[in-house]
Enzyme design. Structure first.
Site, mmCIF file in Angstrom:
data_model
loop_
_atom_site.group_PDB
_atom_site.id
_atom_site.type_symbol
_atom_site.label_atom_id
_atom_site.label_comp_id
_atom_site.label_asym_id
_atom_site.label_seq_id
_atom_site.Cartn_x
_atom_site.Cartn_y
_atom_site.Cartn_z
ATOM 1 N N ASP A 189 0.842 -1.195 0.000
ATOM 2 C CA ASP A 189 0.000 0.000 0.000
ATOM 3 C C ASP A 189 0.884 1.254 0.000
ATOM 4 O OD1 ASP A 189 -2.966 1.017 0.798
ATOM 5 O OD2 ASP A 189 -1.454 2.233 1.809
ATOM 6 N N TYR A 246 2.712 9.922 -0.148
ATOM 7 C CA TYR A 246 3.811 9.371 0.657
ATOM 8 C C TYR A 246 5.167 9.676 0.016
ATOM 9 C CZ TYR A 246 0.109 6.341 2.675
ATOM 10 O OH TYR A 246 -1.021 5.833 3.246
ATOM 11 N N LYS A 290 -2.910 6.025 -4.021
ATOM 12 C CA LYS A 290 -4.032 6.916 -3.669
ATOM 13 C C LYS A 290 -3.819 8.271 -4.309
ATOM 14 C CE LYS A 290 -3.843 4.667 0.818
ATOM 15 N NZ LYS A 290 -2.404 4.476 1.058
ATOM 16 N N HIS A 348 -7.721 9.666 -1.577
ATOM 17 C CA HIS A 348 -7.060 9.598 -0.273
ATOM 18 C C HIS A 348 -7.881 10.273 0.832
ATOM 19 C CE1 HIS A 348 -2.729 9.194 1.470
ATOM 20 N NE2 HIS A 348 -3.635 8.919 2.374
#
Ligand code: A2P
Length: 283
Positions: free
Chosen positions: A48, A53, A78, A111
């Site tokens: 994931d 990120y 996401k 997200h």
């Protein structure tokens, strides 16, 4: 579930390995590449990540270097908060694939439902994004589409124009942060719940009740949290950059928590804090 490669089945029939490897707060570069490499070697087949990120390229590199065939892996990313809306979403999706160096995603999620940049028009922005998601899904660029951090009112708004219902909602779920209203709503709509921060970002692990249960079952507090998540029918996404912990977090299929202990864990209100309110986040 008997192992990390056992799967939940989504509403559209797609199978998803029942535990995933989380990468939130895993720094891009060698740290992320080696964490994902360790995870794949340990047996995770579900990774994931997210645009936000900043580590998609490292995830992609570790996957490539593992030599594991792409169709044996489940890869999620996401949509980041600044890219809501139809046109931006399509471009952002392509950019994710480029960074990952992949030609499809298994799962793409919105997200957050209500980013600060779209606060005055989040419903319209999500509707446009979802139209793009449906197009990508129908074109086979992504095998499943879903949402993250959505509460029922955000989902109700999305469903006003959606032609395909989300298959997943990824929310914060850990001992003491059980989001009952969201969980019940998603269950009633056959939307699988993924659990991010299943260890409460590590903060849950010192709770005396969890330490006592760990001793009772001959397991670690982290394993108790993950087993609790699985027995609730959630799909936990534990994050670690530490090889021994990465392996430890998969050893959760050889014991079962008694119902009374499940209740004890759920009742540890706030031991690791609570999910951010998606309507007041500042990002
Ligand atoms: P690290 O990455 O340094 O190994 P969550 O998945 O709830 O977000 O929790 C992640 C945090 O918990 C990280 O700080 C991670 O540290 C720590 N962690 C992950 N697995 C374990 C474990 N088995 N035992 C103790 N701490 C863990």
């Amino acid at each position: 579930m008997k192992s990390a490669t056992d799967c939940y089945q989504l509403a559209n029939g797609v199978k998803i390995p029942c535990i995933g490897f989380g990468t939130w707060q895993t720094p891009d570069g060698e740290v992320c590449v080696s964490a994902v490499r360790e995870a794949l070697a340990a047996g995770y087949r579900h990774i994931d990540t997210a645009q936000g990120y900043g580590n998609e390229a490292s995830v992609g590199r570790a996957v490539r270097e593992s030599g594991i065939p792409r169709d044996e892996l489940f890869i999620t990313s996401k949509l980041t908060n600044s890219e809501h809306g139809y046109t931006k979403t399509l471009a952002a999706f392509e950019a994710s694939l480029q960074r990952l160096d992949m030609d499809y995603l298994d799962l793409f999620l919105i997200h957050w439902p209500n980013p600060i940049a779209f606060r005055d028009r989040w419903e319209e922005a999500n509707a446009g994004t979802w139209r793009a998601f449906e197009e990508l899904y129908r074109a086979g660029r992504v095998r499943a589409i879903g949402i993250s951090n959505f509460r029922p009112r955000h989902l109700d708004a999305l469903l006003k124009t959606a032609e395909i219902a989300p298959q997943i909602n990824q929310i914060r779920l850990c001992p003491g942060d059980t989001q009952e209203t969201v969980v019940q709503d998603c269950r009633s709509r056959h939307i699988l719940l993924e659990a991010y921060s299943p260890l409460g970002v590590g903060k849950a692990l010192q709770a005396p009740e969890l330490v006592a249960l760990a001793q009772k079952y001959g397991k670690s507090p982290a394993q108790i949290c993950l087993r609790w998540s699985l027995q609730n029918g959630f799909l936990p996404l534990p994050k670690s950059v530490t090889p021994a912990r990465i392996r430890e977090n998969l050893q959760v299929f050889d014991f079962e928590l008694a119902e009374a202990d499940m209740q004890t864990i759920a009742a540890l209100k706030g031991i690791a804090g609570y999910a951010a309110d998606p309507d007041t986040i500042t990002w």
